[in-house]
Design an enzyme around this catalytic site. Structure first.
Site, PDB file in Angstrom:
ATOM      1  N   ASP A  68       3.763  -0.296   5.712  1.00 21.05           N
ATOM      2  CA  ASP A  68       3.054  -1.267   4.892  1.00 21.05           C
ATOM      3  C   ASP A  68       2.365  -0.471   3.787  1.00 21.05           C
ATOM      4  O   ASP A  68       2.150   0.742   3.919  1.00 21.05           O
ATOM      5  CB  ASP A  68       2.035  -2.007   5.764  1.00 21.05           C
ATOM      6  N   ASP A  70      -0.595  -1.818   1.330  1.00 22.78           N
ATOM      7  CA  ASP A  70      -2.014  -2.056   1.085  1.00 22.78           C
ATOM      8  C   ASP A  70      -2.873  -1.666   2.281  1.00 22.78           C
ATOM      9  O   ASP A  70      -2.678  -2.159   3.401  1.00 22.78           O
ATOM     10  CB  ASP A  70      -2.257  -3.527   0.754  1.00 22.78           C
TER      11      ASP A  70
END
Length: 313
Positions: A68, A70
């Protein structure tokens, strides 16, 4: 019989996420092919430009890592950093940036995304790109990465990504961020590629519509699964990293799941399931989910403070 079949029918939202995942995987595979990889063989990782990186490591063709972006790889939200860069170029106003920041702050405080915030953010982003050339977004992404994102990479997470590269494995980003920006981040870090939100384009011009929906939650899981099929990966030999409870579907797909800088809900899930937890936030108490000021600043990676100063002026 009808009711039993109905239970297996996809909802409209699930269908959009499925389409988003398939579109993202298709775009990612196409990007690899464009780079000259042999279509007759499974795609291997792209070697990093980092000094000292081994160049003679035999590729591990069935293993990969999925990160991922963020708050896992990048401090704060990459789309907020991107919006800051656009505001600096007069594409957006700083008031628009504050709307992005506030939506991200609420998400970090609650661990849940507000559907109205998501819808408004999606419409604003789509109205921005409609009619623009895809090459323009790529160019802006490259400039804004260098100015606003490069120094926001978590060193610990970057080291983990390099570890997988050094083992000859593919390393993919998986994010709701537009795939053009996500691919730029992957390129700058020497990673294999990126799975991101795909905006529809015709003849190199954005139409202002998404293919499916924003790549999120179940959409990420669909994208990872589809890419694994396309690239001959064994998901049981793969690893996934995330900070958010929303990514549990993706984390549950792979053989090894790792929670990076986890929110409260993901931390609890990781403890129950025995997943590894790594926290690279320097001031753990200040970064704790539920402290509004710390969350607000963290959500924007400094964007909130910059926007406030600008508005005050």
């Amino acid at each position: 019989m009808t009711s039993r079949v109905g239970r297996f029918r996809q909802s409209a939202a699930e269908l959009r996420q499925s389409l988003a995942g398939e579109a993202s995987a298709r775009a990612a595979s196409s990007k690899l092919r464009e780079r000259g990889l042999d279509e007759s063989e499974p795609s291997t990782f792209l070697e990093s430009d980092e000094p000292g990186t081994p160049t003679d490591v035999p590729p591990d063709l069935t293993a990969a890592a999925f990160f991922d972006v963020d708050n896992t790889l990048v401090q704060g939200a990459s789309i907020v950093h991107f919006a800051r860069g656009l505001a600096a170029r007069d594409y957006f106003s700083y008031r628009d940036v504050m709307e992005f920041v506030w939506a991200q702050a609420k998400f970090r405080m609650t661990g849940r995304e507000n559907s109205e915030d998501v819808a408004q953010g999606r419409e604003k982003a789509l109205s921005f790109i409609a009619g623009r050339e895809t090459d323009e977004l790529v160019r802006l992404g490259e400039e804004i990465f260098d100015e606003f994102i490069a120094d926001k990479i978590w060193p610990g997470t970057r080291t983990l990504a390099q570890m997988h590269l050094d083992a000859g494995q593919q390393v993919w980003l998986v994010t709701a961020t537009p795939v053009e920006l996500a691919q730029t981040i992957a390129d700058r870090l020497g990673l294999t590629g990126a799975l991101g939100t795909v905006a529809e384009s015709v003849d190199g011009v954005f139409t202002g519509r998404l293919v499916g929906d924003i790549l999120h939650g179940l959409g990420k899981a669909h994208a990872v699964r589809t890419l694994a099929i396309r690239e001959g990966l064994n998901l049981k030999r793969c690893t996934a990293y995330s900070d958010s409870h929303n990514d549990v579907p993706m984390l549950s797909l792979v053989g090894t799941a790792v929670a990076i800088n986890p929110d409260a809900d993901l931390r609890e899930v990781a403890r129950v399931r025995g997943w590894e937890i790594r926290d690279y936030r320097t001031a753990r108490k200040a970064a704790k989910i539920g402290v509004p000021t710390a969350v607000l600043l963290g959500a924007a990676g400094g964007g909130a403070a910059a926007a406030v100063r600008h508005l005050r002026r």
